[in-house]
Scaffold this motif. Structure first.
Motif, PDB file in Angstrom:
ATOM      1  N   UNK A  91       1.144  -1.753   0.329  1.00  0.00           N
ATOM      2  CA  UNK A  91      -0.218   0.312   0.370  1.00  0.00           C
ATOM      3  C   UNK A  91       0.669   1.570  -0.151  1.00  0.00           C
ATOM      4  N   UNK A  92       1.842   1.015   1.018  1.00  0.00           N
ATOM      5  CA  UNK A  92       2.890   2.400   0.697  1.00  0.00           C
ATOM      6  C   UNK A  92       3.753   2.462  -0.426  1.00  0.00           C
ATOM      7  N   UNK A  93       3.520   1.843  -1.702  1.00  0.00           N
ATOM      8  CA  UNK A  93       4.379   1.637  -3.209  1.00  0.00           C
ATOM      9  C   UNK A  93       3.134   2.104  -4.178  1.00  0.00           C
ATOM     10  N   UNK A  94       2.037   2.111  -3.115  1.00  0.00           N
ATOM     11  CA  UNK A  94       0.464   2.924  -3.899  1.00  0.00           C
ATOM     12  C   UNK A  94       0.093   3.621  -3.849  1.00  0.00           C
ATOM     13  N   UNK A  95       1.289   4.481  -3.124  1.00  0.00           N
ATOM     14  CA  UNK A  95       0.938   6.354  -2.371  1.00  0.00           C
ATOM     15  C   UNK A  95       0.418   6.275  -1.040  1.00  0.00           C
ATOM     16  N   UNK A  96      -0.081   4.925  -0.681  1.00  0.00           N
ATOM     17  CA  UNK A  96      -0.379   5.443   0.732  1.00  0.00           C
ATOM     18  C   UNK A  96       0.708   5.358   1.993  1.00  0.00           C
ATOM     19  N   UNK A  97       0.256   6.473   2.331  1.00  0.00           N
ATOM     20  CA  UNK A  97       0.877   6.863   4.280  1.00  0.00           C
ATOM     21  C   UNK A  97       0.098   6.107   5.229  1.00  0.00           C
ATOM     22  N   UNK A  98       1.206   5.316   5.712  1.00  0.00           N
ATOM     23  CA  UNK A  98       1.261   3.901   6.252  1.00  0.00           C
ATOM     24  C   UNK A  98       2.276   4.034   7.422  1.00  0.00           C
ATOM     25  N   UNK A  99       1.872   4.342   8.984  1.00  0.00           N
ATOM     26  CA  UNK A  99       2.391   3.801  10.248  1.00  0.00           C
ATOM     27  C   UNK A  99       2.242   3.039  11.307  1.00  0.00           C
ATOM     28  N   UNK A 100       3.172   2.375  11.552  1.00  0.00           N
ATOM     29  CA  UNK A 100       3.537   1.854  12.604  1.00  0.00           C
ATOM     30  C   UNK A 100       3.072   2.232  14.272  1.00  0.00           C
ATOM     31  N   UNK A 101       2.083   2.127  14.744  1.00  0.00           N
ATOM     32  CA  UNK A 101       2.020   2.653  16.006  1.00  0.00           C
ATOM     33  C   UNK A 101       1.693   1.786  17.379  1.00  0.00           C
ATOM     34  N   UNK A 102       2.877   2.318  17.684  1.00  0.00           N
ATOM     35  CA  UNK A 102       3.321   1.135  19.033  1.00  0.00           C
ATOM     36  C   UNK A 102       3.188   0.337  20.291  1.00  0.00           C
ATOM     37  N   UNK A 118     -10.344   6.048  -4.688  1.00  0.00           N
ATOM     38  CA  UNK A 118      -8.447   5.148  -5.897  1.00  0.00           C
ATOM     39  C   UNK A 118      -8.115   6.103  -6.998  1.00  0.00           C
ATOM     40  N   UNK A 119      -8.697   7.245  -6.782  1.00  0.00           N
ATOM     41  CA  UNK A 119      -8.118   8.631  -7.778  1.00  0.00           C
ATOM     42  C   UNK A 119      -6.699   8.435  -6.435  1.00  0.00           C
ATOM     43  N   UNK A 120      -6.787   8.115  -5.605  1.00  0.00           N
ATOM     44  CA  UNK A 120      -5.149   8.992  -4.758  1.00  0.00           C
ATOM     45  C   UNK A 120      -4.692   8.044  -5.217  1.00  0.00           C
ATOM     46  N   UNK A 121      -4.314   6.623  -5.182  1.00  0.00           N
ATOM     47  CA  UNK A 121      -3.035   5.616  -5.994  1.00  0.00           C
ATOM     48  C   UNK A 121      -2.584   6.009  -6.717  1.00  0.00           C
ATOM     49  N   UNK A 122      -1.653   5.657  -6.847  1.00  0.00           N
ATOM     50  CA  UNK A 122      -0.231   5.561  -7.907  1.00  0.00           C
ATOM     51  C   UNK A 122      -1.172   4.914  -9.500  1.00  0.00           C
TER      52      UNK A 122
END
Ligand code: CP3
Length: 368
Positions: A91-102, A118-122
């Motif tokens: 998903x990050x490669x598709x342009x989405x921001x992902x965080x890992x919250x401890x 879906x338009x937000x995706x590369x």
């Protein structure tokens, strides 16, 4: 022999190919064993290496991924290694921001809400540019492994990734993502196809970088019913295996065994065993003998001890493993847990599991 591009760097000869032979259903001297999440927080050295560092920063460092991949192998005689990374790098490669919250797990600050999102995706992902750090980690780890055991690459499957991208994190019902399946089936298929295209290139890149087997994690099968599974998961799982295998062939590369792990997807076992994967991974809700019957010798099987069984005493773990190995039989079988090792597990229990698989399977093989 055909040559994968990694091999130009003169890799070491594989010293323990038990895992690869079992994946192909060939004869072995002992049942091979590895654990999902074998590189993880149950290891004090893992916690120390990860301390104070952002999870995805760690994923982007080939040196850190290599070190974390090798840590469990220094302790236990596992028969395979799995590259340290995460399914959410796609998903990050598709342009989405992902965080890992401890303590909380993965979080998408801006999940997909409606089909317009879906338009937000590369539209076109340059997999080498976006995920080249994983390929570098794989190549480095292959060199550092010096042929000790094979290295497994992996990906999340389309439905599991789609559900994270819509839920925005972990969920018990997956109702936001399932809403799309029922309300926006067209948009769902569009997203699943888009993910599939990236996953195929991603897996191919992992093999070119040195991965010797591939596992596809469909972790969220359990929230689907058989009909939804057949429409929204299975066709993409099949497409991935077929296209990866075709493309390896077209590129003059050797085939690598592929494992499909559809957690809680017992209802789809027959179909999964006819989906171009060499190995079907199982969670602990499936009885070994019935899994063998239902898959009719078409595939090797992997799994499936309840990770919580590792809370038992060493003696009890040994008994449980013996029953499991007898149930699956020693041919075409890779021992594993039915899901990842839990963070509070005593490393000694993981060691006891590995030892029990080797001991009991050797005894069974010598008896035959
Ligand atoms: O198996 C291995 O040792 C290889 C590494 C691996 C990780 N994640 C490292 C990791 C693999 C194969 C995965 C796959 C993965 N990631 C899956 C599929 C398998 C499954 O569990 O069903 C899923 C669903 C994810 C998404 C994800 N990443 C979750 C739900 C979490 C847990 C969050 C938590 O706090 O427990 C992660 C984080 C993660 N990925 C950790 C590890 C070792 C723990 C966090 C850390 O190290 O700080």
């Amino acid at each position: 022999m055909k040559v994968n591009s990694f091999h130009q760097g003169e890799p070491s000869e594989l010293k323990n190919d038990t895992f690869l032979r079992a994946a192909r259903g060939e004869e072995v001297e002992h049942v091979p064993v590895w654990c999902m999440r074998q590189a993880g927080r149950y290891l004090p050295e893992f916690r120390e290496s990860r301390a104070g560092k952002d999870f995805f920063e760690t994923c982007r460092s080939p040196e850190a991924c290599c070190e974390l991949t090798l840590q469990p192998l220094r302790r236990f005689p596992f028969d395979a290694s799995i590259i340290f990374s995460d399914i959410l790098v796609v998903p990050q490669a598709l342009g989405m921001d992902v965080q890992m919250s401890p303590g909380k797990g993965p979080v998408f600050p801006e999940p997909l809400k409606e089909p317009d999102d879906l338009q937000r995706l590369r539209p076109k992902v340059d997999v080498d540019a976006e995920l080249g750090y994983v390929f570098k980690a794989i190549t480095l780890t292959r060199h550092k492994l010096e042929g000790k055991v094979p290295l497994i690459g992996f990906t999340g499957a389309p439905w599991t990734l789609m559900s994270y991208m819509i839920e925005g994190g972990g969920s018990t019902t997956h109702s936001k993502a399932k809403r799309w399946l029922y309300r926006h089936p067209e948009a769902s298929h569009k997203l699943l196809r888009q993910l599939t295209d990236v996953i195929v290139e991603y897996l191919l890149g992992q093999v070119k970088a040195g991965a010797q087997a591939l596992q596809v994690f469909e972790s969220h099968t359990g929230c689907l019913g058989p009909a939804e599974f057949k429409e929204f998961s299975l066709p993409y799982l099949r497409d991935i295996a077929r296209r990866v295998k075709d493309k390896l062939k077209d590129s003059g590369l050797d085939n690598v065994p592929m494992i499909v792990f559809a957690k809680d997807g017992h209802y789809g076992l027959e179909e999964l065993s006819q989906s171009h994967y060499e190995v079907v991974g199982l969670d602990w809700t499936v009885d070994p003998r019935s899994a063998r019957e239902r898959t009719g010798g078409r595939v090797s099987l992997q799994g499936n001890m309840d990770p919580c069984a590792l809370y038992a005493t060493k003696e009890r773990i040994s008994e449980i493993v013996k029953t499991m190995v007898e149930g699956f039989g020693t041919r075409g079988y890779i021992a594993n847990l039915g899901h990842g090792v839990y963070p509070d597990m005593d490393p000694e229990s993981v060691g006891a599991f590995v030892e029990a698989v080797h001991t009991h399977s050797r005894q069974l093989l010598n008896r035959n």
